[in-house]
Design a protein around this motif. Structure first.
Motif, PDB file in Angstrom:
ATOM      1  N   ASN A  63       0.188   4.429  -5.431  1.00  0.00           N
ATOM      2  CA  ASN A  63       0.760   3.366  -4.603  1.00  0.00           C
ATOM      3  C   ASN A  63       0.682   2.012  -5.281  1.00  0.00           C
ATOM      4  O   ASN A  63       0.881   0.984  -4.648  1.00  0.00           O
ATOM      5  CB  ASN A  63       0.047   3.311  -3.256  1.00  0.00           C
ATOM      6  N   GLY A 447       5.986   1.504   6.955  1.00  0.00           N
ATOM      7  CA  GLY A 447       5.033   2.588   6.818  1.00  0.00           C
ATOM      8  C   GLY A 447       5.428   3.877   7.498  1.00  0.00           C
ATOM      9  O   GLY A 447       4.709   4.882   7.385  1.00  0.00           O
ATOM     10  N   ASN A 458       1.229   6.748   8.756  1.00  0.00           N
ATOM     11  CA  ASN A 458       0.888   5.559   7.971  1.00  0.00           C
ATOM     12  C   ASN A 458       1.638   4.318   8.457  1.00  0.00           C
ATOM     13  O   ASN A 458       1.865   3.387   7.678  1.00  0.00           O
ATOM     14  CB  ASN A 458       1.197   5.799   6.490  1.00  0.00           C
ATOM     15  N   ILE A 460       2.656   0.810  10.010  1.00  0.00           N
ATOM     16  CA  ILE A 460       2.025  -0.508   9.997  1.00  0.00           C
ATOM     17  C   ILE A 460       2.296  -1.178  11.337  1.00  0.00           C
ATOM     18  O   ILE A 460       3.423  -1.187  11.830  1.00  0.00           O
ATOM     19  CB  ILE A 460       2.580  -1.357   8.845  1.00  0.00           C
ATOM     20  N   ASP A 634       0.722  -1.136  -2.612  1.00  0.00           N
ATOM     21  CA  ASP A 634       1.525  -1.235  -1.393  1.00  0.00           C
ATOM     22  C   ASP A 634       0.708  -1.797  -0.228  1.00  0.00           C
ATOM     23  O   ASP A 634       1.253  -2.497   0.634  1.00  0.00           O
ATOM     24  CB  ASP A 634       2.065   0.152  -1.016  1.00  0.00           C
ATOM     25  N   GLU A 635      -0.590  -1.477  -0.195  1.00  0.00           N
ATOM     26  CA  GLU A 635      -1.422  -1.912   0.921  1.00  0.00           C
ATOM     27  C   GLU A 635      -1.818  -3.382   0.823  1.00  0.00           C
ATOM     28  O   GLU A 635      -1.830  -4.097   1.820  1.00  0.00           O
ATOM     29  CB  GLU A 635      -2.684  -1.046   1.011  1.00  0.00           C
TER      30      GLU A 635
END
Length: 699
Positions: A63, A447, A458, A460, A634-635
């Motif tokens: 990611n 997500g 996942n 968001i 990505d996070e």
């Protein structure tokens, strides 16, 4: 992944599919390859004739957001080849014409079924082991499969294969089986024997349905008419209509014809039942009998129909009278052949469901098939009436005889891109071209994942999405101090570039957001301006630090503006578009500073400037570059990229030279052969041609 008839439906990350999705693929094969140059073989025994489609991809698990050019990309080259092994002897069978045989290993046979064929009966008779012995039974095994050769290498209990073991047949009796063939197609039989030589007689008999809903026994003369290839690209075989023969007592299912309507858009079509008044009109509303199964047949065209999602809607209207009994309708969808129903009415297909009148929600049934295979499809609707008694918290369901002979339904069979031309609230539907083919797919955001962006594993939250937009946009306010300082020090060109960088970075990230989006122009334009102004800000900062003469500084500004525009348009995400302007700017800076040192015969800039300005500014910029190039995922993107904005903007406060004189020169970075350094409130040192003079600091 290799799929017959259509594009493969794959789910490598085990994401959930949308409700009412039917993704069972009977003819799907797959292999996994490693980048070790070792060949991998996929052997498919008895493949169906027609179009096969493959999809290959690299499963990327990281990611990380990496800078293009700093990390090696994994590039996999795939080379494929196809080899066919054709069965040399496949004997054709004619209805009711026995064929005498003698085999010792195995033998393939085939028979062609005409239109409206209900069933085929295959019979083995006069079976004997050579040399003939009265106490030896018939050691034959029959495997029957539509459309393709049966396989002995695969599991014999496959859904599309029928297996008959004649080993336990009593001596002198025939061994037979009744199968559901694929109409207007070739069907195949494999007869095998082990460690023996067997002679026997094999023949096939058809039962054909006609328009008056009766089964007919087909004579040899009619069933052996020469099949002709149609213009269809999937090589469907057709025969002339069969005349009416003697009736058999049992009834066939009622067959309701469907009319196709093709839309202008890709994958868009619908099928509607033909009106029962013998007119040419169509309607989704029709009546079906409650005492038998009703059959519908429709075709999926090759290439043009397979890239969307097949949708079947069945609605029981609220106007149906349920005072005497409730109604449930079992829907059974089958590819290439008529659905096979068991004695209790259960469906043998993997695509089945039911709709009933127990509640408003249960009155509507939707069945979705992504990337449907090209060829004939069959839908069987079987009504059943029941009475539901509510006793306390328990519901007792009792099957009853239907009060009415017919029931009213609405049937829609249609196709659209993605899922009903959309992807819900968390995705967008796109059409792609690949390998000369067109298909639709959902691109999810926030997500969400899955075929229809319905997997929230996942996902968001709205708060995180809003926080990300605010961080990425408001972090650009750190450029305001740099803009104010530039104006205060008379660097008006640089102030304009810093303002443009802040402006386009703010609105680019606002437009690029996944949910809380605001776009003042196209995203591609905002992205270009963001990348261009950011690199240009680096360039003008290095040039102003070099303290060039006014004419040369103007020339370098324009050259950099043109060159950076060309580089950003060529590859705006590449590493070289940033390194080349930065490298050239550093070279100009170094040459200019060496020239200053030579003419002034002293360190340039001053040590105080190195320690208090240049060193903190370079460290700040270096930290920003490191987190931008190596730490983004990505996070953490919203945090790390916002820190990059702040680091780059604050570094300008340290790197920007002191105030420029009205003539366009910097007082502290003057390139003339003299300059003044303040020592204290009373004295100053005057430098001229390398000689220092101590002068009082008085008017």
């Amino acid at each position: 992944y290799l799929q017959y008839g259509s594009y493969p439906v794959v789910n490598p990350q085990n994401e959930t599919f949308p409700p009412q999705f039917h993704v069972h693929r009977q003819y799907l094969h797959h292999v996994t390859l490693q980048t070790d140059s070792e060949p991998v073989h996929l052997n498919i025994s008895g493949p169906l004739a027609g179009d096969w489609f493959a999809v290959a991809f690299v499963a990327e698990k990281s990611n990380r957001i990496v800078q293009k050019g700093l990390h090696l990309q994994c590039k996999a080259w795939l080379t494929s080849s196809l080899r066919l092994q054709i069965a040399e002897e496949v004997l054709s069978l004619s209805p009711n014409q026995p064929l005498s045989q003698q085999i010792s290993i195995m033998q393939y046979y085939r028979f062609y079924t005409p239109r409206d064929t209900w069933s085929a009966t295959i019979t083995i008779s006069s079976c004997a082991v050579l040399p003939i012995a009265s106490d030896v039974q018939c050691p034959l095994i029959l495997v029957v499969k539509p459309l393709a050769l049966p396989s002995v290498e695969q599991d014999l209990n496959l859904q599309d294969q029928s297996v008959v073991n004649c080993t336990h047949t009593v001596s002198g009796e025939a061994c037979s089986t009744v199968v559901t063939p694929s109409a207007e197609n070739w069907n195949y039989i494999l007869v095998t024997v082990e460690n023996a030589t067997v002679e026997f007689s094999i023949h096939v008999e058809f039962t054909v349905c006609q328009d008056d809903s009766k089964k007919l026994l087909l004579t040899p003369e009619e069933a052996t008419e020469t099949p002709q290839l149609s213009s269809s690209s999937y090589s469907q075989l057709v025969v002339k209509p069969t005349p009416v023969f003697s009736f058999i007592n049992t009834s066939c299912w009622k067959n309701v014809p469907l009319v196709r309507h093709t839309m202008v858009e890709n994958f868009a079509f619908r099928y509607e039942p033909l009106s029962s008044d013998n007119s040419s009109s169509t309607s989704s509303a029709l009546n079906i009998t409650t005492d038998e199964t009703t059959l519908f047949k429709f075709d999926i065209y090759p290439i043009q129909d397979i890239g969307g999602t097949l949708e079947i809607n069945i609605v029981l209207p609220s106007t149906i009278n349920i005072t005497m009994n409730n109604i449930t309708i079992a829907a059974c969808l089958e590819y290439t052949m008529r659905p096979r129903l068991s004695a209790n009415g259960s469906c043998g297909s993997d695509i089945s469901n039911n709709v009933n009148t127990s509640s408003e929600d249960h009155r509507v049934l939707t069945m979705l098939v992504p990337y449907p295979e090209a060829g004939p499809w069959y839908l069987a609707l079987t009504p059943r009436c029941y009475f539901q008694e509510n006793e306390g918290n328990e519901n007792e369901v009792v099957d009853v005889r239907c009060y009415s002979n017919t029931t009213h339904i609405n049937l829609n069979i249609k196709s659209s891109s993605c899922i009903q031309d959309g992807c819900g609230d968390h995705g967008k539907c796109y059409r792609y071209f690949s390998g000369g083919f067109i298909f639709s797919t959902c691109v999810c955001s926030s997500g969400w994942r899955g075929w229809g962006c319905t997997d929230e594993t996942n996902a968001i939250s709205d708060f995180q999405l809003l926080l990300g937009v605010l961080l990425l946009t408001l972090s650009n306010i750190f450029f305001i101090p740099a803009i104010v300082l530039s104006v205060y020090r008379h660097y008006y060109t640089e102030a304009l570039i810093y303002f443009v960088t802040m402006f386009f970075s703010t609105f680019y990230h606002a437009c690029d957001a996944e949910m809380y989006t605001f776009c003042i122009m196209r995203l591609s334009v905002l992205q270009f301006c963001d990348f261009y102004s950011a690199i240009l800000a680096f360039w003008v900062t290095l040039i102003v630090m070099a303290d060039l003469p006014a004419t040369l500084q103007s020339l370098t500004h324009m050259a950099g503006a043109v060159g950076i525009a060309l580089g950003v348009e060529y590859d705006r995400t590449g590493l070289w578009v940033f390194l080349v302007p930065s490298g050239v700017g550093l070279i100009i800076l170094t040459i200019s500073w060496i020239s200053h040192c030579r003419y002034q015969r002293a360190c340039y800039p001053r040590k105080r400037t190195w320690l208090l300005c240049l060193l903190p500014g370079v460290i700040n910029a270096a930290v920003g570059l490191v987190i931008f190039a190596f730490l983004q995922t990505d996070e953490n993107y919203k945090y790390v990229h916002s820190a990059w904005h702040a680091a780059m903007a604050l570094s300008v406060l340290f790197l920007l030279p002191e105030r420029r004189e009205s003539k366009g020169r910097d007082r502290s970075l003057n390139t003339s052969n003299c300059h003044v350094e303040e020592l204290n409130d009373l004295n100053a040192t005057f430098v001229y041609d390398g000689h220092q003079f101590l002068l009082p600091s008085s008017p």
